[in-house]
Enzyme design. Sequence first.
Site, PDB file in Angstrom:
ATOM      1  N   CYS A 316     -48.213  54.215  46.049  1.00  0.00           N
ATOM      2  CA  CYS A 316     -46.879  53.811  45.582  1.00  0.00           C
ATOM      3  C   CYS A 316     -46.674  54.107  44.114  1.00  0.00           C
ATOM      4  O   CYS A 316     -47.568  53.879  43.305  1.00  0.00           O
ATOM      5  CB  CYS A 316     -46.689  52.307  45.740  1.00  0.00           C
ATOM      6  N   ARG A 412     -35.896  54.136  53.678  1.00  0.00           N
ATOM      7  CA  ARG A 412     -36.718  53.015  53.216  1.00  0.00           C
ATOM      8  C   ARG A 412     -36.487  52.722  51.735  1.00  0.00           C
ATOM      9  O   ARG A 412     -36.633  51.618  51.270  1.00  0.00           O
ATOM     10  CB  ARG A 412     -38.187  53.379  53.447  1.00  0.00           C
TER      11      ARG A 412
HETATM   12  P1  XMP Z   1     -52.086  50.735  50.874  1.00  0.00           P
HETATM   13  O1  XMP Z   1     -52.544  50.243  49.531  1.00  0.00           O
HETATM   14  O2  XMP Z   1     -52.696  49.972  51.993  1.00  0.00           O
HETATM   15  O3  XMP Z   1     -50.512  50.439  50.919  1.00  0.00           O
HETATM   16  O4  XMP Z   1     -52.269  52.204  50.999  1.00  0.00           O
HETATM   17  C1  XMP Z   1     -49.727  50.690  52.037  1.00  0.00           C
HETATM   18  C2  XMP Z   1     -48.324  50.171  51.809  1.00  0.00           C
HETATM   19  O5  XMP Z   1     -47.682  50.868  50.754  1.00  0.00           O
HETATM   20  C3  XMP Z   1     -46.264  50.843  50.959  1.00  0.00           C
HETATM   21  N1  XMP Z   1     -45.780  52.216  50.847  1.00  0.00           N
HETATM   22  C4  XMP Z   1     -45.181  52.718  49.766  1.00  0.00           C
HETATM   23  N2  XMP Z   1     -44.789  52.136  48.608  1.00  0.00           N
HETATM   24  N3  XMP Z   1     -43.985  54.213  47.835  1.00  0.00           N
HETATM   25  C5  XMP Z   1     -44.175  52.893  47.644  1.00  0.00           C
HETATM   26  O6  XMP Z   1     -43.806  52.380  46.574  1.00  0.00           O
HETATM   27  C6  XMP Z   1     -44.335  54.871  48.977  1.00  0.00           C
HETATM   28  O7  XMP Z   1     -44.154  56.079  49.102  1.00  0.00           O
HETATM   29  C7  XMP Z   1     -44.949  54.075  49.999  1.00  0.00           C
HETATM   30  N4  XMP Z   1     -45.390  54.371  51.233  1.00  0.00           N
HETATM   31  C8  XMP Z   1     -45.886  53.196  51.741  1.00  0.00           C
HETATM   32  C9  XMP Z   1     -46.018  50.266  52.327  1.00  0.00           C
HETATM   33  O8  XMP Z   1     -45.589  48.939  52.146  1.00  0.00           O
HETATM   34  C10 XMP Z   1     -47.385  50.363  52.979  1.00  0.00           C
HETATM   35  O9  XMP Z   1     -47.581  49.430  54.005  1.00  0.00           O
END
Ligand code: XMP
Length: 497
Positions: A316, A412
Amino acid sequence: DGYSAAQLFGQGSTYTYDDVIFLPGHIDFGAHEVDLTTNLTKKLRLSTPIVSSPMDTVTEAEMAITMAMMGGLGFLHYNMKLEEQVAQAQKVKRHVPGFVMTPTVLQSSNTIADFEALKASRGVSSVCITEDGRVGSRLVGIVTARDTDFVNDRLTQLGELMTRDVETLSDDVSAEKAMEALKSSKRKSLPVVDSNGNLVRLASRAVCLEEARMPRRGAASTGPDGRLLVGAAVGTRDDDRRRVDALVAATAVDAVILDSSQGDSTYQLDMLAYLKRAHPDLQVVCGNVVTSGQARRLIQGGADALRIGMGSGSICTTQEVCAVGRGQAAAVWQVSRLAASLGVPTIADGGVQNSGHIVKALALGASTVMCGSLFAGTSEAPGEYFVVDGVRVKQYRGMGSLEAMAKGSEARYHSDTQNLKIAQGVSGTVRDKGSIRKTVPFLMQAVRQGFQDLGSRSIPAAHAALAGGVMRVEARSTAAQAEGGIHDMHSFNKVRW
Ligand code: XMP
């Protein structure tokens, strides 16, 4: 000693998992006695407090099936057409534990060369032969290496050498009965056929043995009809209403996640109101949220669970791009405290890198954790492995990365689809982590030991101890964090989980 969570988080700093540490409690029970049963939503219970994230490099049917088998649950991503998402959910709902649901199949006109290509690519030692080469059509024979090894002409058709008189099992056979049949027949696999003789699945010695050898895991997550539980992510546009209608009608999906990086919006409240009217039995997870104010509005709208986290995920960039978010430990504590007072479970989403983070998320008030990067790169994650600099990797990307948005996930992030796309995530690779069948039980055993050290026998017990100020926490200085990690070693075996 230490501070209550209210004192620690009331000091004006935002903290994430690595910033906080729990002080140990008193142990008067074994780690095996720790019960990790939990509520995913108001109505859905899980024996393993972990769910996989609806990301297109994390959760499709195979991940969702295996997560549910391990006692957790997978949320299917929705960076795909409605029909595809429905087909994925159907695959989970049709899965019968203990069997191979998509056996390798050919037809009589295929040749020995075709069979050998499959042997090499999929590692199978036999194939079922059906009338039109698909599962679901009439089983006409079976071919094993014993039938083909001594035939010189590799273009010989399988129909000429297959075994036609095949021992089969009937459609209503249980996994236990199938195991007995495999034992007494001494075969590697036995096809399961319906009353018309159509191939429906395969009973396999390898699958049965793997199940039997699997280290302790939670009871599979199933509904009252015995089928595996599954969730799906959706957006908040009008066509997402149709998407949920179709998912419910075709698969009786158990929960949907309204997937947004900032869930406190009229879009989400309107969608929630529609879903509660149209599908009163469906569990609706809202989010993401990081403050009590956001949480209260969604709970008042009828949310059955809240997903917590903004910018905490490993891929993120939301906090850097938009300057909005919160340290994940603070977010989990603040939102869960409010949600618990209103009877709504929470999901700590993002930033989980190891079992210690899971212990912290659960102890701070979450009922489950959601993981992306932890499960990316496993054999159950979508996508093929490839090698970079001698390391076997799979792709992992944020749903707000330009690559994922190009496939359609921009909703999203409330992205302006007309003009400029602003990325809020990155795309890259993660190492091959093997199967979640091995790693989830180990993670859960480590979590049980963490709970034992805290002196909490269960997730509700930990929540009560923290809320009552019995469980104590402190912030870790940078030096304390360094001390808590590995240090002063010349070399060591890197532990990946
Ligand atoms: P982890 O740390 O487990 O996090 O890899 C997964 C979660 O990250 C969120 N997510 C995103 N947040 N930009 C963001 O700011 C993105 O492109 C993105 N893609 C996923 C989401 O809540 C996921 O479950």
